[in-house]
Write a protein that holds these residues in place. Structure first.
Motif, PDB file in Angstrom:
ATOM      1  N   TYR A 157     -46.351 -90.666  46.245  1.00  0.00           N
ATOM      2  CA  TYR A 157     -46.139 -90.969  44.824  1.00  0.00           C
ATOM      3  C   TYR A 157     -44.710 -91.469  44.598  1.00  0.00           C
ATOM      4  O   TYR A 157     -44.495 -92.460  43.887  1.00  0.00           O
ATOM      5  CB  TYR A 157     -46.418 -89.720  43.999  1.00  0.00           C
ATOM      6  N   GLY A 183     -34.444 -97.898  38.977  1.00  0.00           N
ATOM      7  CA  GLY A 183     -34.731 -96.775  38.096  1.00  0.00           C
ATOM      8  C   GLY A 183     -33.557 -96.066  37.472  1.00  0.00           C
ATOM      9  O   GLY A 183     -33.731 -94.986  36.886  1.00  0.00           O
ATOM     10  N   ASN A 189     -44.250 -95.053  45.889  1.00  0.00           N
ATOM     11  CA  ASN A 189     -44.957 -96.081  45.123  1.00  0.00           C
ATOM     12  C   ASN A 189     -44.465 -96.212  43.681  1.00  0.00           C
ATOM     13  O   ASN A 189     -44.712 -97.233  43.036  1.00  0.00           O
ATOM     14  CB  ASN A 189     -46.459 -95.783  45.108  1.00  0.00           C
ATOM     15  N   ASN A 190     -43.788 -95.174  43.168  1.00  0.00           N
ATOM     16  CA  ASN A 190     -43.432 -95.165  41.743  1.00  0.00           C
ATOM     17  C   ASN A 190     -41.968 -94.812  41.502  1.00  0.00           C
ATOM     18  O   ASN A 190     -41.613 -94.354  40.410  1.00  0.00           O
ATOM     19  CB  ASN A 190     -44.319 -94.151  41.001  1.00  0.00           C
ATOM     20  N   TYR A 191     -41.113 -95.054  42.500  1.00  0.00           N
ATOM     21  CA  TYR A 191     -39.733 -94.575  42.413  1.00  0.00           C
ATOM     22  C   TYR A 191     -38.955 -95.042  41.171  1.00  0.00           C
ATOM     23  O   TYR A 191     -38.091 -94.304  40.674  1.00  0.00           O
ATOM     24  CB  TYR A 191     -38.961 -94.958  43.683  1.00  0.00           C
ATOM     25  N   SER A 249     -39.804 -95.111  38.098  1.00  0.00           N
ATOM     26  CA  SER A 249     -40.101 -94.295  36.912  1.00  0.00           C
ATOM     27  C   SER A 249     -40.642 -92.909  37.252  1.00  0.00           C
ATOM     28  O   SER A 249     -41.032 -92.155  36.358  1.00  0.00           O
ATOM     29  CB  SER A 249     -41.126 -95.020  36.031  1.00  0.00           C
ATOM     30  N   ALA A 250     -40.687 -92.542  38.534  1.00  0.00           N
ATOM     31  CA  ALA A 250     -41.297 -91.288  38.958  1.00  0.00           C
ATOM     32  C   ALA A 250     -40.590 -90.078  38.365  1.00  0.00           C
ATOM     33  O   ALA A 250     -39.365 -90.048  38.245  1.00  0.00           O
ATOM     34  CB  ALA A 250     -41.283 -91.200  40.480  1.00  0.00           C
ATOM     35  N   GLU A 275     -44.626 -85.983  35.700  1.00  0.00           N
ATOM     36  CA  GLU A 275     -45.770 -86.892  35.794  1.00  0.00           C
ATOM     37  C   GLU A 275     -46.629 -86.556  37.009  1.00  0.00           C
ATOM     38  O   GLU A 275     -47.859 -86.515  36.915  1.00  0.00           O
ATOM     39  CB  GLU A 275     -45.297 -88.340  35.875  1.00  0.00           C
TER      40      GLU A 275
END
Length: 342
Positions: free
Chosen positions: A245, A312, A248-250, A252-253, A257
């Protein structure tokens, strides 16, 4: 890399028909026990133990000298007694099925196109395979996971799984079990390695090592497809999925969430992540963002301020401080230094 029969020698078999049929015929021929000595179950291990009676199959006796990995076919009609090994093992069920006993009472059946990943030190036994049961074993030195292709941030998650010695303090999954029917890229990578060894062309060692690295990455990015068998498996999967996770989403991680997505409380995620990776969820996110920023600085001409936002961060001063702590120089100095190296 020498293509060997598990505990014997493979020979190239020519034949007509499709590639699939030719490869299947080759593997069947390769897995046949040619010598009566292999019919004695105790002799299979004694030829590959550095210390007689230790039940530890030694990497120096199953992997070619100077190589990081090797591949073997499992012979039919012979059980493999309980043993452990000081290398990482992948078992790909090319055809048919086999039954494996892992760490004592745990029984696992591998069916066609299943893949079993065994951590070093895991206790493992295999019931006799039938004539049409074709299992290909891949043996990897722990050093493989420190090979350049595996030194990415994503690779570190798998290095951790494969090379960490289990501790009595923590639950540790000793194996991962994948069904590759719906993972065509992974299945193709495995069969490409087998096919290349069948042809035994020059330079296949380097190509297969690179292919194995890609396979490991492919499996990591499909960690959510690993089959669960016990609590250790479940916790390993949650930790690996959390890392996936972050990868793949750094930009906005957030822990909150992922907690919602995984339907697990944040404190549980934090505890698992720290246990498995020795850094917190937030620390790992920071490392991934900095690594991505470093890649963009050396491979693009995007302005530093835009890179900061892209990975980010909103506070430029905070990013510069973190980057300098990590790399010992400012982002601009890092970019300039990379230009001087080319």
């Amino acid at each position: 890399m020498n293509w060997k029969m598990a505990w014997g020698t493979c020979h190239f078999v020519t034949g007509r028909g499709s590639v699939k049929e030719e490869l299947l015929k080759y593997l069947k021929e390769a897995s046949e026990a040619k010598n009566g000595i292999w019919k004695e179950t105790s002799s299979i291990l004694c030829h590959h133990e550095k210390e007689p009676g230790s039940n530890v199959v030694d990497k120096d006796l199953v992997i070619g000298q100077g190589e990081l990995m090797d591949m073997h076919c499992q012979p039919p009609d012979v059980s493999i007694p309980d043993h452990s090994h000081n290398y990482v093992e992948l078992v790909y069920m090319y055809s048919g099925s086999t039954v494996h006993k892992i760490n004592g009472p745990s029984i696992l059946r591998l069916d066609n196109n299943d893949l079993l990943l065994l951590r070093q030190g895991t206790s493992h036994a295999i019931e006799p395979a039938g004539e049409d049961d074709i299992a290909v074993h891949f043996f990897l030195l722990p050093e493989f996971f420190f090979y350049p292709e595996m030194m990415t941030e994503a690779g570190s998650a798998l290095r951790h799984f494969f090379t960490r010695n289990p501790s009595g303090k923590h639950l540790v999954a000793d194996y991962l079990h994948f069904h590759l029917q719906d993972m065509l890229p992974a299945k193709n990578l495995l069969e490409n390695m087998i096919w290349s060894m069948m042809k035994d062309k020059k330079g296949r060692q380097e190509i297969n090592q690179a292919t194995m690295g890609i396979l490991i990455m492919e499996l990591f990015h499909n960690a959510d497809k690993a089959e669960l068998h016990d609590m250790a498996q479940y916790e390993e999967k949650v930790a690996m999925t959390a890392y996936q996770y972050l990868e793949n989403n750094y930009p906005s991680a957030t822990l909150e969430e992922f907690s919602t997505l995984s339907m697990q409380p944040p404190y549980y995620i934090s505890r698992l992540f720290k246990r498995h990776y020795q850094v917190t969820f937030t620390e790992c996110l920071q490392l991934i963002r900095l690594m991505k920023a470093a890649v963009l600085l050396t491979s693009t001409s995007i302005p530093v301020e835009e890179i900061i936002v892209e990975v980010g961060y909103e506070n430029s001063s905070y990013f510069h401080r973190l980057f300098k702590e990590r790399y010992g120089m400012t982002p601009k100095q890092y970019r300039d230094k990379s230009k001087c190296q080319f």
